[in-house]
Design a protein around this motif. Sequence first.
Motif, PDB file in Angstrom:
ATOM      1  N   ARG A 296       6.908   5.441   0.878  1.00 43.65           N
ATOM      2  CA  ARG A 296       7.299   4.301   1.713  1.00 43.65           C
ATOM      3  C   ARG A 296       6.529   3.029   1.376  1.00 43.65           C
ATOM      4  O   ARG A 296       6.693   2.003   2.028  1.00 43.65           O
ATOM      5  CB  ARG A 296       7.108   4.644   3.197  1.00 43.65           C
ATOM      6  CG  ARG A 296       7.967   5.804   3.699  1.00 43.65           C
ATOM      7  CD  ARG A 296       9.436   5.472   3.728  1.00 43.65           C
ATOM      8  NE  ARG A 296       9.722   4.253   4.466  1.00 43.65           N
ATOM      9  CZ  ARG A 296       9.850   4.194   5.791  1.00 43.65           C
ATOM     10  NH1 ARG A 296       9.776   5.280   6.512  1.00 43.65           N
ATOM     11  NH2 ARG A 296      10.091   3.037   6.385  1.00 43.65           N
TER      12      ARG A 296
ATOM     13  N   ARG B 102      11.886  -3.735   7.838  1.00 48.17           N
ATOM     14  CA  ARG B 102      12.834  -3.356   6.797  1.00 48.17           C
ATOM     15  C   ARG B 102      12.362  -1.995   6.321  1.00 48.17           C
ATOM     16  O   ARG B 102      11.160  -1.733   6.268  1.00 48.17           O
ATOM     17  CB  ARG B 102      12.712  -4.415   5.694  1.00 48.17           C
ATOM     18  CG  ARG B 102      13.708  -4.344   4.577  1.00 48.17           C
ATOM     19  CD  ARG B 102      13.520  -5.555   3.650  1.00 48.17           C
ATOM     20  NE  ARG B 102      14.542  -5.542   2.610  1.00 48.17           N
ATOM     21  CZ  ARG B 102      14.329  -5.092   1.387  1.00 48.17           C
ATOM     22  NH1 ARG B 102      13.149  -4.626   1.027  1.00 48.17           N
ATOM     23  NH2 ARG B 102      15.313  -5.096   0.502  1.00 48.17           N
TER      24      ARG B 102
ATOM     25  N   GLU C 116      12.425  -0.620   3.361  1.00 43.48           N
ATOM     26  CA  GLU C 116      11.736  -0.603   2.064  1.00 43.48           C
ATOM     27  C   GLU C 116      11.070  -1.956   1.839  1.00 43.48           C
ATOM     28  O   GLU C 116      11.475  -2.963   2.415  1.00 43.48           O
ATOM     29  CB  GLU C 116      12.747  -0.368   0.931  1.00 43.48           C
ATOM     30  CG  GLU C 116      13.368   0.998   0.950  1.00 43.48           C
ATOM     31  CD  GLU C 116      12.815   1.916  -0.134  1.00 43.48           C
ATOM     32  OE1 GLU C 116      12.235   1.415  -1.109  1.00 43.48           O
ATOM     33  OE2 GLU C 116      12.954   3.129   0.011  1.00 43.48           O
ATOM     34  N   VAL C 117      10.068  -1.966   0.979  1.00 42.12           N
ATOM     35  CA  VAL C 117       9.371  -3.189   0.609  1.00 42.12           C
ATOM     36  C   VAL C 117       8.936  -3.971   1.842  1.00 42.12           C
ATOM     37  O   VAL C 117       9.254  -5.131   2.023  1.00 42.12           O
ATOM     38  CB  VAL C 117      10.216  -4.117  -0.300  1.00 42.12           C
ATOM     39  CG1 VAL C 117       9.306  -5.029  -1.124  1.00 42.12           C
ATOM     40  CG2 VAL C 117      11.097  -3.335  -1.241  1.00 42.12           C
TER      41      VAL C 117
ATOM     42  N   LEU D 135       6.810  -1.113  -7.619  1.00 42.29           N
ATOM     43  CA  LEU D 135       5.422  -1.139  -7.169  1.00 42.29           C
ATOM     44  C   LEU D 135       4.806   0.259  -7.211  1.00 42.29           C
ATOM     45  O   LEU D 135       3.663   0.435  -7.636  1.00 42.29           O
ATOM     46  CB  LEU D 135       5.372  -1.689  -5.737  1.00 42.29           C
ATOM     47  CG  LEU D 135       4.015  -2.257  -5.380  1.00 42.29           C
ATOM     48  CD1 LEU D 135       3.984  -3.740  -5.714  1.00 42.29           C
ATOM     49  CD2 LEU D 135       3.707  -2.033  -3.929  1.00 42.29           C
TER      50      LEU D 135
ATOM     51  N   SER E 278       8.040  -1.007  -3.324  1.00 42.35           N
ATOM     52  CA  SER E 278       9.317  -0.703  -3.961  1.00 42.35           C
ATOM     53  C   SER E 278       9.080   0.307  -5.072  1.00 42.35           C
ATOM     54  O   SER E 278       7.948   0.671  -5.378  1.00 42.35           O
ATOM     55  CB  SER E 278       9.877  -1.979  -4.580  1.00 42.35           C
ATOM     56  OG  SER E 278       8.973  -2.439  -5.580  1.00 42.35           O
ATOM     57  N   LYS E 279      10.173   0.732  -5.713  1.00 40.85           N
ATOM     58  CA  LYS E 279      10.070   1.654  -6.840  1.00 40.85           C
ATOM     59  C   LYS E 279       9.177   1.065  -7.943  1.00 40.85           C
ATOM     60  O   LYS E 279       8.333   1.748  -8.516  1.00 40.85           O
ATOM     61  CB  LYS E 279      11.477   1.929  -7.386  1.00 40.85           C
ATOM     62  CG  LYS E 279      11.558   3.175  -8.224  1.00 40.85           C
ATOM     63  CD  LYS E 279      12.995   3.633  -8.350  1.00 40.85           C
ATOM     64  CE  LYS E 279      13.046   4.942  -9.123  1.00 40.85           C
ATOM     65  NZ  LYS E 279      14.402   5.490  -9.179  1.00 40.85           N
TER      66      LYS E 279
END
Lengths: 277, 156
Positions: free
Chosen positions: A98, A181, A183-184, A104, A101-102
């Motif tokens: 969590r 949000r 994600e991110v 990151l 992002s992918k």
Amino acid sequence: MKNFLYHKPTTLSEALSLRARYGQSAVLLAGGSDVVIQLREHLIAPEAVIDIKGIAELTGVVWDEHNLWIGAKTTMRELAEHPEVLRAYPFLADAASRVGSKQLRNRATCVGNIVNASPLCDTGTPLYALDAVVVTNAREIPICEFITFVRRTSLAADEIVTGIRVPHQNCKGEFTKISRRSEVDLSTVCATVLQAGDSYRLSFGAVAPTPLRLRETEALLNGKPLTAARIEQAAISARAEVKPISDIRASLEYRLDMVELITRRSLTNLMNGGSEA
Amino acid sequence: MKYQIRFTLNGEEQELYVPANYTMLRVLRDELNFMGTKEGCGAGECGACTVIADGRPVNACIVLAPEMDGMSIETVEGLAKDGRLTPLQEAFVSHAALQCGFCTPGFLMSATALLRENPHPAREEIIRAISGNLCRCTGYVRIIEAIEDAARDNGQ
């Protein structure tokens, strides 16, 4: 960003002598997802950046007979996808998955997340609940003593965290992240609630200067069967045990409500035998 | 002080001398004139600077230039071969999955990395894979459909 010297030592002893040479004027770099942003925002202006990714002794995840070892090179992605971690501590894998992002998670490390010592670090609460131990070249420190305040740790200027040790244990439970949000985003409140035999562990992030273990609420629950009435008591107790502030992400009152909600929801899931969302 | 870095960019060897306080993004754009990779937020949140480094999507804005040493880096310029777009790029065109196009290179790199790892992703997997890429004008539906379309054509 201001200029600095870049070092990429290949052994721990080389890295430690660089640490000793620069003291507080050097910063350690792993994934860079916090450090590069702090450099760019002029929040830090070190004389030197010491990149630890070339150090031969540092590892990724190692699962052995006694421990889960989260080496300093472990990325969030590796932790989130490791089959043994997914089997034994799915809530820890969930927390890692969590973060950001992918892109990151391919760079950011779990050890960096802890050393950065943000009160809302996502991998903090599962590691607090697991009684993880932060291991440096010199000593072992329980994670709740390692993080001392907002962005402060007990790491000395001549030390390097080599990894985080999690002694094997049987437990079940869940990680919760509340954010605007899915994600991110940064956690408005994050938490891990676990059951190990007849004892309970509740850990919350973004509700105090450091992640917190709710020892009083745990004491209320330990050794007794979970009932709806006891869960209610625990939810009220948890609310009284945290010390959130109002900030850009949420008000103090909202955070208190979320602490109560997560406590009630996670314990109810445990009472009903499930632990997965 | 400058640091020697050697890396491959879209399959070609590169050797440069860079200051420590440059980012990969700045090296690509300002030193090598590869302008396809965009700077949006500069803080690892918007994905406009997504490149594939050693097979994995990363944000070029939060990688320091000296860290590029030894890497294999792919940018949007490396996708089309001999003037032919990849099926994914074709799908972006046919679905009109772009308006201003600023975010498009980042989406293409995230989706390219996804399709290599998982040639037939479910819609949910696509959505997750591009959740680190922000688009402020097209909206995500056409982008997701373009990636689904490219995945459907994979290996058929």
